[in-house]
Design a protein around this motif. Structure first.
Motif, PDB file in Angstrom:
ATOM      1  N   LEU A 138       1.011  -1.143   0.200  1.00  0.00           N
ATOM      2  CA  LEU A 138      -0.128   0.005  -0.060  1.00  0.00           C
ATOM      3  C   LEU A 138       0.875   1.166   0.085  1.00  0.00           C
ATOM      4  CD1 LEU A 138      -2.704  -1.241   2.602  1.00  0.00           C
ATOM      5  CD2 LEU A 138      -2.980  -0.630  -0.005  1.00  0.00           C
ATOM      6  N   THR A 160      -1.592   6.148   2.796  1.00  0.00           N
ATOM      7  CA  THR A 160      -2.524   5.320   2.971  1.00  0.00           C
ATOM      8  C   THR A 160      -3.312   5.798   4.379  1.00  0.00           C
ATOM      9  OG1 THR A 160      -1.664   3.548   1.996  1.00  0.00           O
ATOM     10  CG2 THR A 160      -3.245   2.844   3.544  1.00  0.00           C
ATOM     11  N   ASN A 196      -5.007   6.190  -0.383  1.00  0.00           N
ATOM     12  CA  ASN A 196      -5.656   4.991  -0.296  1.00  0.00           C
ATOM     13  C   ASN A 196      -6.531   4.978   0.994  1.00  0.00           C
ATOM     14  OD1 ASN A 196      -4.260   3.252  -2.396  1.00  0.00           O
ATOM     15  ND2 ASN A 196      -2.413   3.211  -1.222  1.00  0.00           N
ATOM     16  N   VAL A 236      -7.941   2.192   3.679  1.00  0.00           N
ATOM     17  CA  VAL A 236      -8.088   0.698   3.785  1.00  0.00           C
ATOM     18  C   VAL A 236      -8.610   0.239   4.971  1.00  0.00           C
ATOM     19  CG1 VAL A 236      -6.412  -1.443   3.957  1.00  0.00           C
ATOM     20  CG2 VAL A 236      -5.973   0.612   2.366  1.00  0.00           C
ATOM     21  N   ILE A 250     -10.565  -0.004   0.130  1.00  0.00           N
ATOM     22  CA  ILE A 250      -9.765  -1.570   0.140  1.00  0.00           C
ATOM     23  C   ILE A 250     -10.144  -2.015   1.365  1.00  0.00           C
ATOM     24  CG2 ILE A 250      -7.898  -2.786  -0.211  1.00  0.00           C
ATOM     25  CD1 ILE A 250      -6.572  -0.246  -1.832  1.00  0.00           C
ATOM     26  N   VAL A 258      -2.824  -6.921  -3.384  1.00  0.00           N
ATOM     27  CA  VAL A 258      -3.099  -5.852  -2.802  1.00  0.00           C
ATOM     28  C   VAL A 258      -2.455  -4.352  -3.520  1.00  0.00           C
ATOM     29  CG1 VAL A 258      -2.324  -4.240  -0.710  1.00  0.00           C
ATOM     30  CG2 VAL A 258      -2.552  -6.659  -0.392  1.00  0.00           C
ATOM     31  N   LYS A 259      -1.494  -4.641  -4.451  1.00  0.00           N
ATOM     32  CA  LYS A 259      -0.904  -3.699  -5.431  1.00  0.00           C
ATOM     33  C   LYS A 259      -2.183  -3.402  -6.449  1.00  0.00           C
ATOM     34  CE  LYS A 259       3.243  -2.056  -5.152  1.00  0.00           C
ATOM     35  NZ  LYS A 259       3.507  -0.735  -4.883  1.00  0.00           N
ATOM     36  N   ALA A 312      -5.307  -1.649  -5.126  1.00  0.00           N
ATOM     37  CA  ALA A 312      -4.696  -0.193  -4.862  1.00  0.00           C
ATOM     38  C   ALA A 312      -4.999   0.450  -6.263  1.00  0.00           C
ATOM     39  CB  ALA A 312      -3.068  -0.093  -4.318  1.00  0.00           C
ATOM     40  N   SER A 313      -4.371  -0.331  -7.381  1.00  0.00           N
ATOM     41  CA  SER A 313      -4.547   0.356  -8.546  1.00  0.00           C
ATOM     42  C   SER A 313      -5.587   0.469  -9.269  1.00  0.00           C
ATOM     43  CB  SER A 313      -3.651  -0.531  -9.808  1.00  0.00           C
ATOM     44  OG  SER A 313      -4.230  -1.438 -10.219  1.00  0.00           O
ATOM     45  N   LYS A 350      -8.430   2.160  -8.323  1.00  0.00           N
ATOM     46  CA  LYS A 350      -8.899   3.279  -7.536  1.00  0.00           C
ATOM     47  C   LYS A 350     -10.467   3.444  -8.034  1.00  0.00           C
ATOM     48  CE  LYS A 350      -8.809   7.844  -5.851  1.00  0.00           C
ATOM     49  NZ  LYS A 350      -9.454   7.540  -4.767  1.00  0.00           N
TER      50      LYS A 350
END
Lengths: 397, 299
Positions: B41, B45, B98, B100, B127, B195-196, B199-200, B202
């Motif tokens: 993340l 974040t 982010n 989360v 997320i 997780v990447k 996060a991408s 959005k």
């Protein structure tokens, strides 16, 4: 600008002028038209705010807790069981010292179901650590919303703005709406000192030990008990801020005064009827009628219930022979909570009036003016016979 | 995900956001999950965390183990709190961060499912990561909706749990959100990449459900966390997959197992004291369920 609108719209108009940034709400009668109006303001771009139509009141307050912690001016509104469904969140918001403002259109609490007005919902939530303000008419609702944001953000304590369901929420009255520029001058943007920010990471509301504990620099950080003591001290100190903000509001808008208690024909009164909300205005009619008959009587409406303005209440009541407390709520198994608070405030007075307790209008039972007249007459006539037990007004069985 | 470039131990970032020496138990699967997810993340974040083992891992006031801003919230409200953080970030011009939510299985699938369902239905830009250690571990190993059938817990002390595990990621997937994935503490690079990817993406709600072995709650020695997590996957009991805008695909070790032999699930059960009272009949029933599930998977 003068408008004629409902109490819910008076509240919504205040929220809009306060430039609230995040609104989260869930429908419940009789609060619903307030949040409907806010969603209309947001969808029509009259108000630039995030409107989150959450799936429960518990989540409504969760959104407000998080958005306020993130640094946005946050608002919600509810009634009755919705308020009670929020209960743990309300404690959380106060403990986290978040300046959330919430309107409550007061309603009785089930079971059995009722949608009509009394004060059991908010009075039962008096020990949260929130500030509770009560309104008697539409202008007060509108003005109190504006003052509530300023107060909340000054003392970092959430504020409940309470007004009678239906009696105020759904009735129409004229009220004055100030210009946006006037409100902006009175209520500057929300600028918290600490908020969720990756550039200054903090862990908010984490587990706190019973005892104090040093931080990494060796400074002693408070334990749970110190943190709670601070909340209480700040609530007591908020009484000064309430008075100050009422004064500032008066200077800016030409309305206000009487920040804690609103007296009517009390100067020479032997007896005073005491209550919260719109009932105080109904009692004015009774007071006028009894004055014509020669009874020296007045009425006081209490505007701030928590923190309890005991000094102002004591000062307002000690000079009279008797105080008759009318309540739309009850601390079941004991007495009216307001009655107990009034007696407590008077305990340290050198001379004390007699104090009686009348329970009225639960679950929207219509409060007939002649019932109030009869109750006051009975109270004055039978001072000694009526003890500490609450007297019930308007029972039919 | 096979088309994307996968992270390896050589390309994984050195940056640590969770400090070592935190309050996690030794061998804690969450320790791996949290460290890995936060590496993915990065610093931009904001976290929302309900009461759970993670609350303890994060440290006691005034000390914190994580170099990220975090709001601790009530048990049932995690997804709503993340919603509120996002709303306020939009309102204050910081929408690039982010948001989360990080919660346990009880906080997600039991008490928190209403708020999570609401957030998913609204498509909140958050997320949500659930670390599933299959019981209420922080309060002392009570059964949860995600505890597997037959497991001994402190509230199923004699008969073991009588009901099967609640399939939380499928419930979330039924909301039609953009991204649902499962992962395992035993495969941190697979988790890292998921997780990447989340996060991408959005804009919508993204959900990752992570199988998280717990030495003290499951009854195994702390050095076997990864071993047991891997067995959970190689037996086909817990599958690694992604559902990207409705498209399901197995990933990592699970993808490799399609059409190949799987370890008998009994081998997994044998490693943990929580399965000590499992009958042969129930073991066979669970194996049968796994076999039926895998019969539907194609390469």
């Amino acid at each position: 600008m003068h408008v004629i609108e409902s109490g819910n719209v008076a509240a919504a108009t205040g929220v809009k002028l306060a430039r609230v940034q995040v609104i989260a709400a869930y429908p419940i009668t009789p609060q619903t038209p307030l949040t409907e109006k806010l969603s209309e303001f947001v969808e029509s771009d009259e108000l630039s705010a995030e409107y989150i139509p959450v799936e429960s009141e518990h989540s409504a307050m969760a959104v407000c807790i998080a958005s306020s912690t993130t640094g946005a001016r946050s608002f919600t509104a509810t009634s009755a069981n919705g308020l009670l469904y929020m209960n743990e969140q309300l404690h959380w918001a106060a403990g986290a010292r978040l300046p959330i403002v919430m309107c409550v259109a007061n309603r009785g609490v089930g079971a059995p179901w009722t949608v009509w007005n009394d004060h059991q919902d908010t009075v039962s939530q008096r020990d949260l650590g929130w500030i509770q303000l009560y309104c008697s008419d539409h202008q007060q609702i509108h003005d109190t919303v504006l003052k509530a944001f300023k107060l909340a953000e000054t003392v970092s304590i959430p504020v409940m703005v309470c007004y009678d369901g239906y009696l105020l929420s759904h009735t129409y009255m004229p009220f004055d709406v100030p210009e946006q520029a006037q409100v902006d001058a009175f209520l500057p943007p929300f600028k918290p000192t600490h908020f969720l920010n990756p550039e200054e990471p903090r862990n908010f509301n984490t587990v706190t030990l019973p005892d104090v504990r040093p931080d990494l620099h060796g400074n002693t950080a408070p334990g749970y008990m110190e943190i709670r003591k601070t909340l209480h001290s700040d609530l007591r100190a908020a009484l000064t801020e309430i008075e100050k903000i009422d004064g500032e509001f008066g200077e800016a808008f030409g309305r206000g005064g009487d920040p804690f208690v609103e007296p009517y024909r009390c100067e020479d009164a032997d007896y005073v009827a005491f209550c919260m909300g719109s009932l105080s205005y109904q009692l004015r009619d009774v007071v006028d009628a009894m004055r014509e008959e020669g009874t020296k009587i007045g009425v006081i409406g209490l505007k701030v219930y928590r923190p309890f303005p005991d000094a102002a209440v004591r000062d307002a009541l000690t000079a009279h022979k008797g105080v008759i407390v009318f309540e739309k709520a009850l601390s079941y198994g004991n007495q009216g909570a307001l009655y107990a608070d009034v007696k407590s405030a008077l305990y340290s007075a050198e001379t004390r009036p007699f104090v009686h307790n009348y329970i009225v209008g639960l679950g929207g039972r219509e409060i007939k003016t002649h019932h109030l007249y009869d109750a006051l007459t009975e109270s004055i006539k039978n001072e000694a016979a009526i003890g500490d037990e609450p007297q019930w007004v308007g029972l039919k069985l | 995900m096979d088309n994307d470039k996968k992270t390896t131990v050589l390309t994984l970032t050195d940056e640590e956001i969770v400090n070592p020496g935190n309050r996690a138990c030794s061998g804690c699967g969450l320790g791996i999950v949290y460290r890995t997810a936060l590496k993915a993340l990065g610093k931009d974040t904001v976290l929302a965390v309900p009461p759970s083992c993670l609350t303890v891992l994060q440290g006691l006031y005034p000390v914190a183990s994580t170099k990220l801003p975090c709001v601790n919230v009530t048990f049932a409200s995690t997804a709503a709190a993340a919603t509120g953080v996002r709303a306020a970030l939009r309102a204050t011009g910081r929408d690039h961060l982010n948001v989360v939510a990080f919660a346990g299985d009880g906080g997600t699938g039991d008490i928190g499912i209403q708020a999570l369902s609401g957030a998913c239905e609204r498509g909140e830009d958050i997320i949500y990561i659930c670390y599933d250690n299959e019981a209420y571990m922080n309060t002392g190993v009570q059964r949860s909706g995600t505890t597997p059938k037959g497991v001994m817990t402190t509230t199923t002390p004699i008969k073991g749990k009588l009901q099967h595990k609640k399939d939380v990621p499928s419930i979330i997937a039924a909301h039609g959100i953009d991204y649902v994935a499962t992962a395992s503490a035993a495969y941190p690079l697979d988790l890292y990449d998921k997780v990447k990817k989340a996060a991408s993406m959005k804009g919508g709600t993204r959900y990752i459900h992570v199988h998280t072995p717990c030495p003290s709650g499951w009854g195994f020695a702390p050095q076997y966390t990864v071993h047991i997590g891997k067995l959970g996957v190689t037996t086909g009991l817990f599958d690694l997959y992604e559902i990207v805008k409705g498209e399901f695909s197995l990933t990592g070790e699970s993808a490799k197992r399609v059409g190949k032999e799987r370890t008998p699930v009994e081998e997994y059960f044998k490693t943990q004291r929580r399965f000590r009272s499992l009958s042969q009949e129930l073991t066979d029933e669970m194996q049968g369920m796994i076999d039926a599930k895998w019969a539907n998977y194609t390469a």
